[in-house]
Design a protein around this motif. Structure first.
Motif, PDB file in Angstrom:
ATOM      1  N   LEU A  31      31.606 -14.470  -5.301  1.00  0.00           N
ATOM      2  CA  LEU A  31      30.352 -13.972  -5.874  1.00  0.00           C
ATOM      3  C   LEU A  31      30.501 -13.962  -7.389  1.00  0.00           C
ATOM      4  N   GLY A  32      29.426 -14.304  -8.073  1.00  0.00           N
ATOM      5  CA  GLY A  32      29.418 -14.241  -9.523  1.00  0.00           C
ATOM      6  C   GLY A  32      28.309 -13.333  -9.985  1.00  0.00           C
ATOM      7  N   TYR A  33      28.503 -12.712 -11.139  1.00  0.00           N
ATOM      8  CA  TYR A  33      27.428 -11.901 -11.688  1.00  0.00           C
ATOM      9  C   TYR A  33      27.227 -12.218 -13.160  1.00  0.00           C
ATOM     10  N   MET A  34      25.955 -12.123 -13.550  1.00  0.00           N
ATOM     11  CA  MET A  34      25.538 -12.375 -14.929  1.00  0.00           C
ATOM     12  C   MET A  34      24.426 -11.402 -15.278  1.00  0.00           C
ATOM     13  N   GLN A  35      24.325 -11.081 -16.545  1.00  0.00           N
ATOM     14  CA  GLN A  35      23.250 -10.210 -17.010  1.00  0.00           C
ATOM     15  C   GLN A  35      21.971 -10.999 -17.252  1.00  0.00           C
ATOM     16  N   GLU A  36      22.107 -12.190 -17.815  1.00  0.00           N
ATOM     17  CA  GLU A  36      20.954 -13.016 -18.179  1.00  0.00           C
ATOM     18  C   GLU A  36      20.506 -13.867 -17.008  1.00  0.00           C
ATOM     19  N   LYS A  37      19.232 -13.836 -16.713  1.00  0.00           N
ATOM     20  CA  LYS A  37      18.694 -14.643 -15.626  1.00  0.00           C
ATOM     21  C   LYS A  37      18.088 -15.953 -16.138  1.00  0.00           C
ATOM     22  N   LYS A  38      17.967 -16.089 -17.443  1.00  0.00           N
ATOM     23  CA  LYS A  38      17.317 -17.298 -17.961  1.00  0.00           C
ATOM     24  C   LYS A  38      18.189 -18.529 -17.726  1.00  0.00           C
ATOM     25  N   SER A  39      17.536 -19.686 -17.705  1.00  0.00           N
ATOM     26  CA  SER A  39      18.246 -20.933 -17.455  1.00  0.00           C
ATOM     27  C   SER A  39      19.198 -21.234 -18.605  1.00  0.00           C
ATOM     28  N   TYR A  40      20.181 -22.081 -18.308  1.00  0.00           N
ATOM     29  CA  TYR A  40      21.148 -22.475 -19.338  1.00  0.00           C
ATOM     30  C   TYR A  40      20.431 -23.102 -20.532  1.00  0.00           C
ATOM     31  N   LEU A  41      19.456 -23.953 -20.251  1.00  0.00           N
ATOM     32  CA  LEU A  41      18.685 -24.586 -21.323  1.00  0.00           C
ATOM     33  C   LEU A  41      18.049 -23.539 -22.224  1.00  0.00           C
ATOM     34  N   ASP A  42      17.548 -22.466 -21.628  1.00  0.00           N
ATOM     35  CA  ASP A  42      16.873 -21.426 -22.406  1.00  0.00           C
ATOM     36  C   ASP A  42      17.821 -20.563 -23.233  1.00  0.00           C
ATOM     37  N   THR A  43      19.125 -20.718 -23.031  1.00  0.00           N
ATOM     38  CA  THR A  43      20.072 -19.978 -23.875  1.00  0.00           C
ATOM     39  C   THR A  43      20.181 -20.607 -25.258  1.00  0.00           C
ATOM     40  N   PHE A  44      19.669 -21.832 -25.388  1.00  0.00           N
ATOM     41  CA  PHE A  44      19.679 -22.511 -26.677  1.00  0.00           C
ATOM     42  C   PHE A  44      18.421 -22.126 -27.450  1.00  0.00           C
ATOM     43  N   LYS A  45      18.606 -21.707 -28.681  1.00  0.00           N
ATOM     44  CA  LYS A  45      17.464 -21.398 -29.535  1.00  0.00           C
ATOM     45  C   LYS A  45      16.745 -22.696 -29.881  1.00  0.00           C
ATOM     46  N   LYS A  46      15.512 -22.542 -30.285  1.00  0.00           N
ATOM     47  CA  LYS A  46      14.670 -23.706 -30.615  1.00  0.00           C
ATOM     48  C   LYS A  46      15.369 -24.646 -31.600  1.00  0.00           C
ATOM     49  N   GLU A  47      16.016 -24.070 -32.608  1.00  0.00           N
ATOM     50  CA  GLU A  47      16.667 -24.898 -33.625  1.00  0.00           C
ATOM     51  C   GLU A  47      18.008 -25.479 -33.164  1.00  0.00           C
ATOM     52  N   GLU A  48      18.472 -25.100 -31.979  1.00  0.00           N
ATOM     53  CA  GLU A  48      19.740 -25.600 -31.446  1.00  0.00           C
ATOM     54  C   GLU A  48      19.559 -26.785 -30.491  1.00  0.00           C
ATOM     55  N   LYS A  49      18.302 -27.135 -30.219  1.00  0.00           N
ATOM     56  CA  LYS A  49      18.058 -28.225 -29.265  1.00  0.00           C
ATOM     57  C   LYS A  49      16.907 -29.087 -29.745  1.00  0.00           C
ATOM     58  N   GLN A  50      16.879 -30.304 -29.230  1.00  0.00           N
ATOM     59  CA  GLN A  50      15.832 -31.257 -29.583  1.00  0.00           C
ATOM     60  C   GLN A  50      15.486 -32.062 -28.338  1.00  0.00           C
ATOM     61  N   LEU A  51      14.208 -32.309 -28.141  1.00  0.00           N
ATOM     62  CA  LEU A  51      13.747 -33.101 -27.006  1.00  0.00           C
ATOM     63  C   LEU A  51      13.681 -34.574 -27.411  1.00  0.00           C
ATOM     64  N   ILE A  52      14.476 -35.390 -26.702  1.00  0.00           N
ATOM     65  CA  ILE A  52      14.504 -36.829 -26.963  1.00  0.00           C
ATOM     66  C   ILE A  52      14.333 -37.538 -25.625  1.00  0.00           C
ATOM     67  N   ASN A  53      13.272 -38.327 -25.508  1.00  0.00           N
ATOM     68  CA  ASN A  53      13.004 -39.073 -24.266  1.00  0.00           C
ATOM     69  C   ASN A  53      13.030 -38.163 -23.038  1.00  0.00           C
ATOM     70  N   ASP A  54      12.322 -37.057 -23.119  1.00  0.00           N
ATOM     71  CA  ASP A  54      12.206 -36.100 -22.011  1.00  0.00           C
ATOM     72  C   ASP A  54      13.523 -35.409 -21.637  1.00  0.00           C
ATOM     73  N   THR A  55      14.500 -35.470 -22.520  1.00  0.00           N
ATOM     74  CA  THR A  55      15.790 -34.822 -22.272  1.00  0.00           C
ATOM     75  C   THR A  55      16.169 -34.001 -23.500  1.00  0.00           C
ATOM     76  N   TYR A  56      16.605 -32.771 -23.257  1.00  0.00           N
ATOM     77  CA  TYR A  56      17.055 -31.940 -24.364  1.00  0.00           C
ATOM     78  C   TYR A  56      18.500 -32.266 -24.714  1.00  0.00           C
ATOM     79  N   VAL A  57      18.750 -32.322 -26.018  1.00  0.00           N
ATOM     80  CA  VAL A  57      20.105 -32.515 -26.521  1.00  0.00           C
ATOM     81  C   VAL A  57      20.410 -31.412 -27.532  1.00  0.00           C
ATOM     82  N   ASP A  58      21.693 -31.133 -27.708  1.00  0.00           N
ATOM     83  CA  ASP A  58      22.096 -30.114 -28.668  1.00  0.00           C
ATOM     84  C   ASP A  58      22.334 -30.750 -30.042  1.00  0.00           C
TER      85      ASP A  58
END
Length: 164
Positions: A100-127
């Motif tokens: 069993l694993g536990y975490m406090q944050e329920k948001k997706s891994y992608l959502d852990t990246f701030k807007k300025e930490e990711k970019q959408l390129i060809n329908d795929t997010y990159v860091d």
């Protein structure tokens, strides 16, 4: 009495001994025996490499003794879970242990990246390093998310409450 290996980066906290005592007391409260890595006896007068190998062997032994692993999979020193904890989960899973694993944050891994930490390129997010960011709506890497028997959004005790 079933045994629970208590995995996680809590062993690196300043109050790690007290945390381990608290977790093992919670295990007892729910009818289990807690196995905390810092309960191992290791000779710290040896070389660093020998100490590291002794810690590794002692923790592997505890995982073998355990029936269940409960792992703190919250982010540690970045966006990912502690690599040692992830290894312990995979090893326990390979041995057929209930994990069993536990975490406090329920948001997706992608959502852990701030807007300025990711970019959408060809329908795929990159860091910022132009590496693809995993996007499967899990809060953690798919290999961990798909291998734990149950992911709990809450605490160590919340995992204990879910056990039979």
């Amino acid at each position: 009495m079933k045994k629970i290996y208590i995995a996680g980066f809590d062993v690196f906290k300043q109050d790690s001994i007290q945390i381990g005592q608290h977790y093992t007391q919670l295990c007892h409260k729910y009818g289990y025996q807690g196995l905390y890595p810092l309960d191992n006896v290791v000779d710290f007068s040896q070389s660093k490499n020998k100490i590291a190998h002794d810690i590794y062997k002692a923790n592997v032994k505890l995982i073998h003794e355990a029936d269940i692993v409960i792992a703190n999979l919250n982010a540690f020193r970045g966006k990912e879970a502690d690599s040692g904890t992830v290894w312990e989960c995979g090893y326990a899973k390979a041995l057929g242990k209930h994990v069993l694993g536990y975490m406090q944050e329920k948001k997706s891994y992608l959502d852990t990246f701030k807007k300025e930490e990711k970019q959408l390129i060809n329908d795929t997010y990159v860091d910022k390093n132009n590496m693809v960011i995993e996007d499967f709506d899990y809060p953690i890497n798919l290999m961990v998310a798909c291998s734990v028997d149950k992911m709990v959004f809450g605490s160590f005790e919340d995992c204990l409450k879910l056990l039979d």
